[in-house]
Enzyme design. Structure first.
Site, mmCIF file in Angstrom:
data_model
loop_
_atom_site.group_PDB
_atom_site.id
_atom_site.type_symbol
_atom_site.label_atom_id
_atom_site.label_comp_id
_atom_site.label_asym_id
_atom_site.label_seq_id
_atom_site.Cartn_x
_atom_site.Cartn_y
_atom_site.Cartn_z
ATOM 1 N N LYS A 120 35.979 41.162 37.393
ATOM 2 C CA LYS A 120 36.160 39.924 36.653
ATOM 3 C C LYS A 120 35.374 38.803 37.323
ATOM 4 O O LYS A 120 35.164 38.802 38.532
ATOM 5 C CB LYS A 120 37.645 39.541 36.596
ATOM 6 C CG LYS A 120 38.487 40.437 35.717
ATOM 7 C CD LYS A 120 39.840 39.815 35.421
ATOM 8 C CE LYS A 120 40.655 39.585 36.665
ATOM 9 N NZ LYS A 120 42.007 39.063 36.343
ATOM 10 N N LYS A 163 48.071 41.468 48.222
ATOM 11 C CA LYS A 163 47.617 40.480 49.190
ATOM 12 C C LYS A 163 48.106 40.762 50.603
ATOM 13 O O LYS A 163 47.431 40.439 51.576
ATOM 14 C CB LYS A 163 48.018 39.075 48.742
ATOM 15 C CG LYS A 163 47.275 38.647 47.485
ATOM 16 C CD LYS A 163 47.236 37.148 47.322
ATOM 17 C CE LYS A 163 46.285 36.771 46.194
ATOM 18 N NZ LYS A 163 46.151 35.319 46.030
ATOM 19 N N LYS A 168 36.095 32.827 41.236
ATOM 20 C CA LYS A 168 35.640 31.736 42.099
ATOM 21 C C LYS A 168 35.287 32.223 43.493
ATOM 22 O O LYS A 168 34.425 31.649 44.168
ATOM 23 C CB LYS A 168 36.735 30.676 42.225
ATOM 24 C CG LYS A 168 37.032 29.911 40.964
ATOM 25 C CD LYS A 168 38.164 28.930 41.208
ATOM 26 C CE LYS A 168 38.560 28.230 39.923
ATOM 27 N NZ LYS A 168 39.697 27.320 40.126
#
Length: 375
Positions: free
Chosen positions: A241, A161, A244
């Site tokens: 995958k 990140k 959202k």
């Protein structure tokens, strides 16, 4: 503690490099129930009443089908396997990324409604909001003082990140220490995690040992419960995958999608130019993703699903998959709608769960403070 977007912690799509110890534990796994296996077999003399499960999920709105099949379904099963189970909506973790306060409040209630609708039962587990138990943050600080910077720097959450944003907050950097505090605060013995969370759980194990060696035996070393459920892939890009945050709006099926939404999304799912339905994840990832999804929602094996699909082309098979998904999710969708309309009930469940969690956390922190020298 998942798919990544559930402990905790389903929205962390991370790569994992298991060390020798972690790999050994993985190989030594046993199967306590259908969907999970424990990476270390508990001692035969261990009192079941002393075994405790902890996991958490970030309040990022309504979960998707991958979250449900990869983690939440197993969470429900664990309520029958263990006498003490805690599930936390980890709002402290969520603010490592910018959050709109009002949206966060609503997302916490949406997640509570979703968990209850999926089968989390406050009579068999403790469901609570992380931030109402201040001991999480206090223990995080103490454990952070026992953690080296190089140890955190090499964990996948920070590496991934911080590169994405070219910088990272202190909160993001110490995120795994808070995860460890979440687990150790309740003396959890088992933590359901995805493979991408193994390294973070190993930090919790290491910190339990470090604290115990320095201040005396207090924390058990938590064991991982790794899900054996096949990961649900994106309907539009089966190399990724289901997520959202996928920019392709037809790639992800949410638990609140209507039957019409589900049919449309599966109809738009990527397949290939071969009409026969086969299972070949490497050669035919799109069709194989539908087969895996069909097997997961129906409780059948891949072999049984292929027998059902015999003689169907992929277009007609998509209708069969849609029917199975709708049948599985429709009761959950309707229950989420009902619970969302009863805000008072959701707040009451979280308040009661928070009180129970504090009653478990307070004596542990009292002992921690005493051993560290604060009291």
């Amino acid at each position: 503690m998942g798919h990544r977007t559930c402990c905790v912690w389903f929205n962390m799509a991370l790569s994992v490099r298991m060390n020798v110890r972690g790999l050994y534990r993985f190989i030594q796994g046993i199967s306590p129930h259908k969907r999970l296996f424990c990476t270390e077999q508990p001692p035969k003399t261990q009192d079941p009443s002393l075994m405790r499960v902890f996991s958490g999920i970030q309040p990022t709105g309504v979960p998707h089908l991958g979250n449900y099949l990869g983690a939440l379904e197993s969470w429900v099963s664990l309520q029958n396997e263990y006498s003490s189970v805690l599930y936390s909506i980890v709002d402290l973790h969520s603010i490592t990324q910018p959050q709109d306060p009002q949206l966060l409040r609503e997302s916490i209630l949406d997640m509570a409604a979703s968990l209850l609708a999926c089968g989390i039962d406050p009579a068999r587990s403790i469901l609570f909001q992380q931030s109402v138990v201040s001991e999480h943050a206090e223990l995080c600080w103490i454990l952070g003082c026992l953690t080296s910077m190089p140890r955190l720097r090499h964990l996948p959450q920070w590496k991934m990140k911080s590169k994405q944003k070219n910088e990272g907050s202190v909160g993001l950097y110490t995120y795994p220490v808070l995860q460890a505090a979440d687990i150790l605060l309740y003396k959890a013995t088992h933590v359901p995690v995805g493979e991408d969370q193994v390294q973070h759980l190993e930090l919790a194990q290491d910190l339990a040992r470090i604290f115990n060696n320095k201040y005396g035996e207090l924390f058990p070393e938590p064991r991982a419960l790794l899900s054996s459920t096949r990961k649900v892939k994106s309907l539009r890009d089966p190399s990724c995958k289901m997520s959202k945050s996928d920019p392709q709006k037809f790639a992800t099926i949410f638990l609140t999608d209507t039957p019409e939404d589900i049919v449309f999304k599966i109809r738009r799912a990527v397949t290939d130019f071969t009409s026969e339905v086969t299972f070949d994840p490497e050669g035919r990832p799109g069709v194989s993703n539908l087969v895996s999804l069909h097997a997961a929602v129906s409780g059948l094996t891949v072999e049984d699903v292929l027998i059902q699909a015999r003689g169907l082309d992929t277009g007609k098979y998509k209708s069969l998959v849609s029917e199975a998904v709708v049948q599985r999710l429709q009761p959950i969708r309707l229950e989420i709608q009902r619970l969302r309309a009863d805000r008072g009930h959701l707040l009451s469940v979280l308040a009661e769960g928070g009180a129970k969690a504090r009653s478990l956390a307070a004596p542990v922190m009292t002992e921690v403070r005493k051993r560290v020298g604060f009291s």
